[in-house]
Scaffold this motif. Structure first.
Motif, PDB file in Angstrom:
ATOM      1  N   GLY A 230       8.236 -10.005  -6.882  1.00 18.75           N
ATOM      2  CA  GLY A 230       8.427 -10.092  -8.184  1.00 18.75           C
ATOM      3  C   GLY A 230       7.536  -9.839  -9.296  1.00 18.75           C
ATOM      4  N   ASP A 231       6.573  -8.832  -8.753  1.00 18.46           N
ATOM      5  CA  ASP A 231       5.553  -8.492  -9.547  1.00 18.46           C
ATOM      6  C   ASP A 231       5.052  -6.940  -9.468  1.00 18.46           C
ATOM      7  N   PRO A 232       5.459  -6.113 -10.360  1.00 16.43           N
ATOM      8  CA  PRO A 232       5.320  -4.546  -9.914  1.00 16.43           C
ATOM      9  C   PRO A 232       3.917  -4.280  -9.955  1.00 16.43           C
ATOM     10  N   SER A 233       3.129  -5.174 -10.416  1.00 12.87           N
ATOM     11  CA  SER A 233       1.591  -4.851 -10.502  1.00 12.87           C
ATOM     12  C   SER A 233       1.006  -5.035  -8.882  1.00 12.87           C
ATOM     13  N   LYS A 234       1.798  -5.584  -7.961  1.00 15.58           N
ATOM     14  CA  LYS A 234       1.098  -5.842  -6.534  1.00 15.58           C
ATOM     15  C   LYS A 234       1.207  -4.858  -5.535  1.00 15.58           C
ATOM     16  N   VAL A 235       0.555  -3.574  -6.068  1.00 14.12           N
ATOM     17  CA  VAL A 235       0.600  -2.252  -5.457  1.00 14.12           C
ATOM     18  C   VAL A 235      -0.657  -1.708  -5.685  1.00 14.12           C
ATOM     19  N   LYS A 236      -1.117  -1.157  -4.364  1.00 17.16           N
ATOM     20  CA  LYS A 236      -2.225  -0.102  -4.300  1.00 17.16           C
ATOM     21  C   LYS A 236      -1.767   1.262  -3.946  1.00 17.16           C
ATOM     22  N   PHE A 237      -2.403   2.149  -4.502  1.00 15.88           N
ATOM     23  CA  PHE A 237      -2.118   3.678  -4.451  1.00 15.88           C
ATOM     24  C   PHE A 237      -3.266   4.342  -3.631  1.00 15.88           C
ATOM     25  N   THR A 238      -2.682   5.136  -2.624  1.00 16.82           N
ATOM     26  CA  THR A 238      -3.413   5.696  -1.779  1.00 16.82           C
ATOM     27  C   THR A 238      -3.144   7.172  -2.098  1.00 16.82           C
ATOM     28  N   PRO A 239      -3.993   7.954  -2.889  1.00 18.76           N
ATOM     29  CA  PRO A 239      -3.627   9.392  -3.055  1.00 18.76           C
ATOM     30  C   PRO A 239      -3.829  10.178  -1.874  1.00 18.76           C
TER      31      PRO A 239
ATOM     32  N   PHE B 141       7.158   8.992 -11.889  1.00 19.48           N
ATOM     33  CA  PHE B 141       8.447   8.790 -11.153  1.00 19.48           C
ATOM     34  C   PHE B 141       8.148   8.268  -9.867  1.00 19.48           C
ATOM     35  N   ASP B 142       7.270   8.907  -9.079  1.00 22.12           N
ATOM     36  CA  ASP B 142       7.214   8.066  -7.560  1.00 22.12           C
ATOM     37  C   ASP B 142       6.327   6.746  -8.005  1.00 22.12           C
ATOM     38  N   VAL B 143       5.573   6.682  -8.529  1.00 20.01           N
ATOM     39  CA  VAL B 143       4.737   5.597  -8.960  1.00 20.01           C
ATOM     40  C   VAL B 143       5.624   4.384  -9.200  1.00 20.01           C
ATOM     41  N   ASP B 144       6.428   4.634 -10.216  1.00 20.03           N
ATOM     42  CA  ASP B 144       7.413   3.624 -10.233  1.00 20.03           C
ATOM     43  C   ASP B 144       8.390   3.001  -9.233  1.00 20.03           C
ATOM     44  N   TYR B 145       8.668   4.041  -8.353  1.00 24.33           N
ATOM     45  CA  TYR B 145       9.355   3.525  -7.157  1.00 24.33           C
ATOM     46  C   TYR B 145       8.375   2.523  -6.541  1.00 24.33           C
ATOM     47  N   CYS B 146       7.253   3.099  -6.326  1.00 24.10           N
ATOM     48  CA  CYS B 146       6.303   2.156  -5.566  1.00 24.10           C
ATOM     49  C   CYS B 146       6.223   0.722  -5.977  1.00 24.10           C
ATOM     50  N   ARG B 147       6.286   0.685  -7.569  1.00 25.78           N
ATOM     51  CA  ARG B 147       6.222  -0.523  -8.296  1.00 25.78           C
ATOM     52  C   ARG B 147       7.431  -1.205  -8.029  1.00 25.78           C
TER      53      ARG B 147
ATOM     54  N   GLN C 153       0.945  -1.297  -0.026  1.00 24.27           N
ATOM     55  CA  GLN C 153      -0.020  -0.217  -0.121  1.00 24.27           C
ATOM     56  C   GLN C 153       1.081   1.113   0.024  1.00 24.27           C
ATOM     57  N   CYS C 154       0.750   1.896  -1.220  1.00 16.95           N
ATOM     58  CA  CYS C 154       1.761   3.040  -1.238  1.00 16.95           C
ATOM     59  C   CYS C 154       1.172   4.374  -1.180  1.00 16.95           C
ATOM     60  N   GLY C 155       1.560   5.366  -0.505  1.00 19.13           N
ATOM     61  CA  GLY C 155       1.037   6.696  -0.478  1.00 19.13           C
ATOM     62  C   GLY C 155       1.735   7.569  -1.575  1.00 19.13           C
TER      63      GLY C 155
END
Lengths: 349, 379
Positions: free
Chosen positions: A83-92, A69-75, A47-49
């Motif tokens: 091992g999967d960059p899509s396993k992230v959820k974003f909280t704006p 740029f920041d989003v790719d850091y979360c990924r 869970q990435c802010g």
């Protein structure tokens, strides 16, 4: 319609608050604390802010996916763990609620162009895990003004957003250099920008990354230039909660791994071939030699996963904010130390 | 030749209708209409001319920007650069996002069904002749929220779960305002009755509730819910942002609706209450059969006013990181691939247009309702 309400109608009206109350109970999540890495692994996603929208750093694409740029850091962090960059959820998160969200555990990591300052680092119970973007306040002027340095701006009228550190930095800079200026202040950033665009002041000042984003919305972007002087330090980086060293290490070393990969020439395209490289540094980085990944609670091929998922630091930069993106920001301070910048990845060994 | 024939030949008898004369110049015709409506007095004439001049001044520019020089197609920002008008290509590219937010592509049919059910419930409600009004109301107030909740969140009946963080755009605007309306109308009625109750506990609770919620700005309520609440809860315990917004908006709006309805209750003459009592009706019967039907009818404009402002206030959920229609339009200004000088203006005009359609629709419905319920009170 009101006149037709029968007795049933009344009962039903009262009952409509029932789903609301039920939802309240169901919405309460399970408690989580301390070992963030274990928690993240257990729930299966990071869970990435993130920012609520900043060009090049966090913005939705046409399909609504977060990019930047920041989003790719979360990924990258998600790729290191799963091992999967899509396993992230974003909280704006807005600027006001970002630290609360991290402190309360609503997000696992905050990667939201947050400036590393002493008070934030020492008194909020948070830790900065590195600097992924060295930003700083700069100036934009019209090319036909004939100015090539901020030191020539004496007597200029300057558009600035009021109530920000930007305004204070501006005053400091002109006082330190014994120059005069006319501040033209605005409450909102877009008002400031449009005032400059319509010619109400000679120069516009805000963070350099913001200047490049502003240039995109100008009627003739080619007529404007960003002056080389940077008058303040705005080191932006990922933030984690204090007191969880393992998690701190995961985020910190994800950042260093991205830098090391660029320095060693490991890219998204060649990462598989690079595994057979003879270079001992590449072997250690990609987990062919040693167990550096396991030591921080990940798998040994963690860097391979990161690079496969999002590419190295240079690729992330170019794709989102660099010269191949609409923003066209130069690497500048954010170039590797080997190229004249100050981005320096600690060695993996 | 008979006598009769000779007589009719002598006298003039009309055998077909005379063609109708045109009505007098003064009472009809476009010139008279103009004279009556636009140039009745010198002041009217001046106002009309000024208005026409303003239209002539503003309209060409607006049309040129919105239509003639507008960009309708394009893959990214390069299409909308240069000397162009509105960048409708931006709205076109982002349209699905403006409607569904980031709701997963393959699950969007669920949102479509909810939109369809909403329309299917509202349209017969707006047609006076349509039957089954009571069931229609039950459907709208009870069935629809529950069905929508199950459909949209999923996690049951083999539907994949879609977390509310992915909802956005018009979907969030409609969910927040619809739940706000459906909860605040009955709650508002109860609070209004409670505030006029003879039972001290009920009365003081109602007064306290109404004054508390009416006394704080909605922004503060939302901020409290998103910034303060997590600090009071144990670490790691979160509850859904959308739910926080829904509860905040619904309770907030209930307080306003309660006061509007109390105004209606006060307008009912005391004789009505006494007459109801004299007939032997109990409290709830009196309210349901005599007082509320009259009171609610009186305050329809006030209630609809509250609901329209509620619909527009949903935009405030932007500050807690939810993206309603306006929020998601503004969010997309930050997409560097679409950043142009015209993007913000185009996006905001689009959002304004959508909001206007909904608010105007509500306003027209309430006017129709007033006309229909107007049993001998016309002034």
């Amino acid at each position: 319609m009101f006149g037709q309400l029968g007795k049933q109608g009344w009962l039903i009206m009262k009952a409509t608050s029932l789903p609301l109350a039920l939802g309240l109970v169901l919405g309460l999540g399970a408690a989580a604390h301390a070992a963030t890495l274990d928690d993240v692994k257990a729930k299966g996603f990071l869970q990435c802010g993130a920012n609520t929208g900043l060009p090049g750093f966090a913005a939705p694409d046409n399909a609504g996916n977060w990019t930047g740029f920041d989003v790719d850091y979360c990924r990258a962090v998600a790729a290191a763990i799963f091992g999967d960059p899509s396993k992230v959820k974003f909280t704006p998160l807005s600027a006001k609620e970002r630290f609360t969200a991290l402190q309360s555990g609503e997000v696992d990591v905050l990667i939201r162009n947050t400036t590393w300052t002493m008070s934030r680092d020492t008194s909020l119970g948070l830790k900065f895990a590195g600097v992924n973007y060295y930003d700083g306040q700069g100036f934009m002027v019209r090319k036909d003004l004939g100015v090539s340095s901020a030191l020539e701006l004496s007597g200029a009228s300057i558009c600035v957003q009021t109530g920000t550190t930007t305004e204070l930095n501006l005053a400091d800079y002109f006082r330190a250099n014994k120059m005069d200026y006319n501040p033209v202040v605005f409450e909102k950033l877009d008002e400031t920008n449009s005032a400059y665009d319509s010619g109400r002041c000679d120069a516009l000042t805000t963070d350099a990354s913001g200047l490049y984003a502003t240039r995109l919305t100008m009627k003739s972007p080619g007529d404007h230039m960003v002056l080389p002087e940077i008058i303040s330090k705005e080191p932006l980086g990922p933030v984690v909660r204090q007191g969880d060293d393992q998690w701190f290490n995961v985020v910190k070393w994800t950042h260093f791994a991205l830098l090391d990969a660029e320095e060693l020439g490991v890219t998204q395209a060649n990462v598989e071939e690079m595994k057979t490289s003879d270079n001992p540094e590449i072997k250690r980085l990609l987990g062919v030699d040693g167990t550096f990944g396991q030591a921080i609670g990940l798998s040994n091929d963690w860097v391979v996963n990161i690079i496969k998922g999002v590419g190295n630091y240079g690729e992330i930069f170019e794709r989102n904010i660099g010269t191949s993106s609409p923003l066209e920001i130069e690497r500048g301070l954010n170039a590797l130390w080997t190229d004249g910048g100050i981005q320096y990845g600690m060695p993996v060994r | 030749m008979s006598d009769l024939q000779a007589q009719t030949d002598l006298y003039f008898v009309r055998r077909e209708l005379a063609p109708p004369e045109p009505p007098p110049e003064r009472t009809s015709g476009p010139v008279t209409w103009l004279r009556k409506n636009l140039f009745a007095t010198p002041t009217d004439a001046v106002m009309t001319i000024l208005a026409l001049l303003f239209v002539a001044y503003a309209l060409p520019g607006i049309l040129e920007w919105a239509l003639f020089k507008a960009v309708w197609d394009g893959a990214d920002r390069t299409a909308c650069l240069g000397d162009v008008g509105a960048c409708w290509a931006f709205v076109k590219a982002k349209f699905p996002q403006f409607i569904y937010g980031r709701y997963p592509l393959e699950e969007r049919w669920r949102v479509d069904i909810v939109f369809f059910l909403l329309a299917a419930g509202l349209i017969p409600m707006a047609i006076p002749a349509a039957p089954w009004k009571r069931f229609n109301l039950i459907f709208l107030m009870l069935v629809l929220p529950v069905v929508s909740f199950l459909l949209l969140t999923g996690g049951a009946f083999g539907l994949e779960e879609v977390e509310t963080a992915l909802w956005g755009g018009l979907l969030v605007t409609l969910v927040v305002s619809y739940i706000g309306i459906v909860v605040s109308l009955p709650l508002g009625i109860l609070l209004a009755l409670g505030r006029r109750s003879d039972l001290p506990a009920v009365r003081f609770f109602s007064i306290g509730f109404i004054e508390l919620w009416r006394g704080v700005p909605l922004i503060t309520v939302l901020f409290m819910a998103s910034v303060m609440l997590p600090l009071f809860l144990p670490a790691g315990m979160n509850f859904n942002k959308l739910l926080r917004a829904l509860i905040g908006v619904a309770l907030f709006s209930s307080a306003y609706v309660a006061e509007v309805i109390r105004g209606g209750l006060q307008a009912i003459p005391k004789g009505q209450y006494e007459a109801a009592r004299a007939l032997g009706l109990g409290y709830w019967q009196m309210m349901r059969l005599i007082v509320l039907p009259q009171a609610l009818k009186l305050v329809i404009p006030g209630i609809v006013n509250s609901f329209i402002s509620l619909l527009k206030d949903t935009s405030l959920v932007y500050i807690i990181g939810l993206f309603d229609l306006l929020g998601i339009v503004r969010l997309n200004f930050s997409d560097a691939n679409w950043a142009t000088p015209e993007t913000p203006a185009t996006g905001l005009v689009f959002a304004a247009l959508v909001f206007w359609i909904f608010c105007f629709g509500m306003s027209r419905y309430s006017q129709g309702l007033e006309r229909r319920l107007n049993t001998g009170h016309k002034r």
